[in-house]
Design a protein around this motif. Structure first.
Motif, mmCIF file in Angstrom:
data_model
loop_
_atom_site.group_PDB
_atom_site.id
_atom_site.type_symbol
_atom_site.label_atom_id
_atom_site.label_comp_id
_atom_site.label_asym_id
_atom_site.label_seq_id
_atom_site.Cartn_x
_atom_site.Cartn_y
_atom_site.Cartn_z
ATOM 1 N N PRO A 97 6.429 4.492 6.866
ATOM 2 C CA PRO A 97 5.065 4.463 6.814
ATOM 3 C C PRO A 97 3.852 5.530 7.515
ATOM 4 C CG PRO A 97 6.177 2.140 7.379
ATOM 5 C CD PRO A 97 7.283 3.286 7.061
ATOM 6 N N LEU A 98 4.678 6.130 8.488
ATOM 7 C CA LEU A 98 4.051 7.068 9.275
ATOM 8 C C LEU A 98 4.246 8.496 8.896
ATOM 9 C CD1 LEU A 98 3.801 5.584 12.751
ATOM 10 C CD2 LEU A 98 2.002 5.614 10.957
ATOM 11 N N SER A 99 5.364 8.718 7.900
ATOM 12 C CA SER A 99 5.510 10.231 7.553
ATOM 13 C C SER A 99 4.323 10.824 6.842
ATOM 14 C CB SER A 99 6.753 9.935 6.386
ATOM 15 O OG SER A 99 6.238 9.430 5.101
ATOM 16 N N ALA A 100 4.319 11.901 6.645
ATOM 17 C CA ALA A 100 3.262 12.859 6.311
ATOM 18 C C ALA A 100 2.827 12.358 4.662
ATOM 19 C CB ALA A 100 3.385 14.296 6.333
ATOM 20 N N ARG A 101 4.004 12.117 3.981
ATOM 21 C CA ARG A 101 3.821 12.031 2.595
ATOM 22 C C ARG A 101 3.237 10.576 2.439
ATOM 23 N NH1 ARG A 101 8.869 10.824 -1.567
ATOM 24 N NH2 ARG A 101 7.599 11.025 -3.456
ATOM 25 N N SER A 102 3.745 9.782 3.222
ATOM 26 C CA SER A 102 3.306 8.284 3.251
ATOM 27 C C SER A 102 1.786 8.068 3.515
ATOM 28 C CB SER A 102 3.804 7.358 4.022
ATOM 29 O OG SER A 102 3.412 5.836 4.022
ATOM 30 N N LEU B 120 -3.755 0.920 10.392
ATOM 31 C CA LEU B 120 -4.828 0.431 9.838
ATOM 32 C C LEU B 120 -6.061 1.196 9.425
ATOM 33 C CD1 LEU B 120 -5.373 -3.334 11.943
ATOM 34 C CD2 LEU B 120 -4.611 -2.889 9.156
ATOM 35 N N LEU B 121 -6.083 2.154 10.492
ATOM 36 C CA LEU B 121 -7.222 3.140 10.304
ATOM 37 C C LEU B 121 -6.814 4.142 9.098
ATOM 38 C CD1 LEU B 121 -7.661 4.296 14.110
ATOM 39 C CD2 LEU B 121 -9.344 3.286 12.516
ATOM 40 N N LEU B 122 -5.397 4.443 8.934
ATOM 41 C CA LEU B 122 -5.116 5.256 7.885
ATOM 42 C C LEU B 122 -5.393 4.570 6.534
ATOM 43 C CD1 LEU B 122 -1.915 7.157 9.531
ATOM 44 C CD2 LEU B 122 -4.516 8.062 9.134
ATOM 45 N N CYS B 123 -4.949 3.142 6.452
ATOM 46 C CA CYS B 123 -4.838 2.386 5.091
ATOM 47 C C CYS B 123 -5.466 1.021 5.881
ATOM 48 C CB CYS B 123 -3.704 2.288 4.630
ATOM 49 S SG CYS B 123 -3.487 1.364 3.340
ATOM 50 N N PRO B 124 -6.687 0.931 5.692
ATOM 51 C CA PRO B 124 -7.501 -0.321 6.263
ATOM 52 C C PRO B 124 -7.161 -1.401 5.026
ATOM 53 C CG PRO B 124 -8.821 1.360 6.291
ATOM 54 C CD PRO B 124 -7.917 1.941 5.564
ATOM 55 N N ILE C 143 -3.869 7.050 2.037
ATOM 56 C CA ILE C 143 -5.234 7.569 2.175
ATOM 57 C C ILE C 143 -6.148 7.336 1.187
ATOM 58 C CG2 ILE C 143 -6.813 9.465 2.951
ATOM 59 C CD1 ILE C 143 -5.206 10.387 5.069
ATOM 60 N N PHE C 144 -5.203 7.529 0.088
ATOM 61 C CA PHE C 144 -6.059 7.445 -1.244
ATOM 62 C C PHE C 144 -5.981 5.867 -1.840
ATOM 63 C CE2 PHE C 144 -5.537 11.879 -0.690
ATOM 64 C CZ PHE C 144 -6.777 12.565 -1.094
#
Length: 285
Positions: A237-242, A44-48, A247-248
């Motif tokens: 979901p928690l990969s660097a690419r994801s 949620l913090l990374l993608c609210p 985030i954007f």
């Protein structure tokens, strides 16, 4: 009716809603009691808010006439938080999966239940919404859920339903059961979701006599194939690419999704539909 060209359409507030979602993610992280809850809070913090949700939330808020109470059927709970922040509405937030619900808080009443058997009396609620949830109910469940919505709405009450929309109907079946008790096919795969085209949307969701469509909105990806690439980038979901991609999400939502002025019948790529309905029988119905 379709919203004609040039009329007011639901407009997202990207920064405001992102901040509400981020704040809820931070609260969830501070209250996390186990690893699974902490991982959910971090997501949620990374993608609210997911990129499509900005438009779905806008449709819900645009139809909510400062109702004192609302029923949420299986929606991402960020929708309830935003609704409460704007209108101070008491939200009965329901879901079939207990782990998708949050602890009770001011103005939020979580309740585990089935959308096909809502634990509310006939004609008891003024506002009902379901954001990207009905498509996950197998077989004819989406149609039956619409009948339940009509049952619990007061005459003149309003409902908002959002679902994924594509050019040609298809269903997605997966190997694991994310909700529990989902339908399985002959190969043992689990029903996950359906993706409506206009004909299936009309046949499955717009046939309840008591519910009259008053607005019908649609949005789609601006460039064909973009959303498929986005899904591939965010599959883990928690990969660097994801993480970098998600985030954007507010940027992608603002710049890669367009409103269909001529409505869902003109959809040619991946998108969403938001249906606003009013129950017959009340003032203005």
């Amino acid at each position: 009716r379709l919203s004609p060209q040039g009329t007011m359409t639901p407009t997202p507030r990207f920064a405001r809603w992102w901040w509400i979602g981020f704040s809820e993610g931070l609260r969830a992280l501070l209250c996390a009691r186990n690893t699974a809850q902490a991982r959910h809070a971090l997501r949620l913090l990374l993608c609210p808010i997911d990129l499509w949700r900005y438009y779905e939330v806008a449709a819900v808020l645009g139809a909510c006439e400062s109702f004192p109470a609302a029923l949420d059927i299986g929606s991402p709970k960020i929708v309830a938080h935003i609704l409460r922040a704007k209108n101070h509405t008491k939200v009965f937030a329901t879901d079939i999966a207990w782990d998708a619900l949050e602890r009770p808080s001011g103005g939020m009443a979580p309740l585990q239940c089935d959308a096909l058997q809502l634990p509310f009396a006939d004609c008891s609620l003024p506002f009902v919404y379901s954001v990207s949830a009905l498509e996950h109910i197998a077989e004819c469940g989406d149609t039956f859920a619409m009948r339940e919505i009509a049952r619990v709405l007061v005459p003149g009450g309003v409902a908002v339903i959002t679902v994924p929309l594509v050019h040609e109907y298809y269903e997605r079946w997966i190997e694991t059961d994310p909700y529990g008790g989902q339908a399985r096919d002959a190969a043992g795969r689990v029903f996950f979701s359906r993706y409506y085209d206009w004909l299936s949307l009309e046949k499955r969701l717009l046939t309840v006599p008591e519910l009259r469509v008053i607005e019908l909105y649609a949005w789609q990806e601006e460039l064909g194939g973009w959303y498929d690439r986005y899904c591939n980038a965010t599959a883990r979901p928690l990969s660097a690419r994801s993480v970098v991609t998600k985030i954007f999400d507010p940027v992608w939502s603002a710049r890669r999704i367009v409103f269909l002025k001529d409505g869902p019948k003109r959809l040619a790529r991946h998108g969403i539909a938001a249906i606003v309905l009013r129950k017959q029988g009340g003032a203005g119905a």
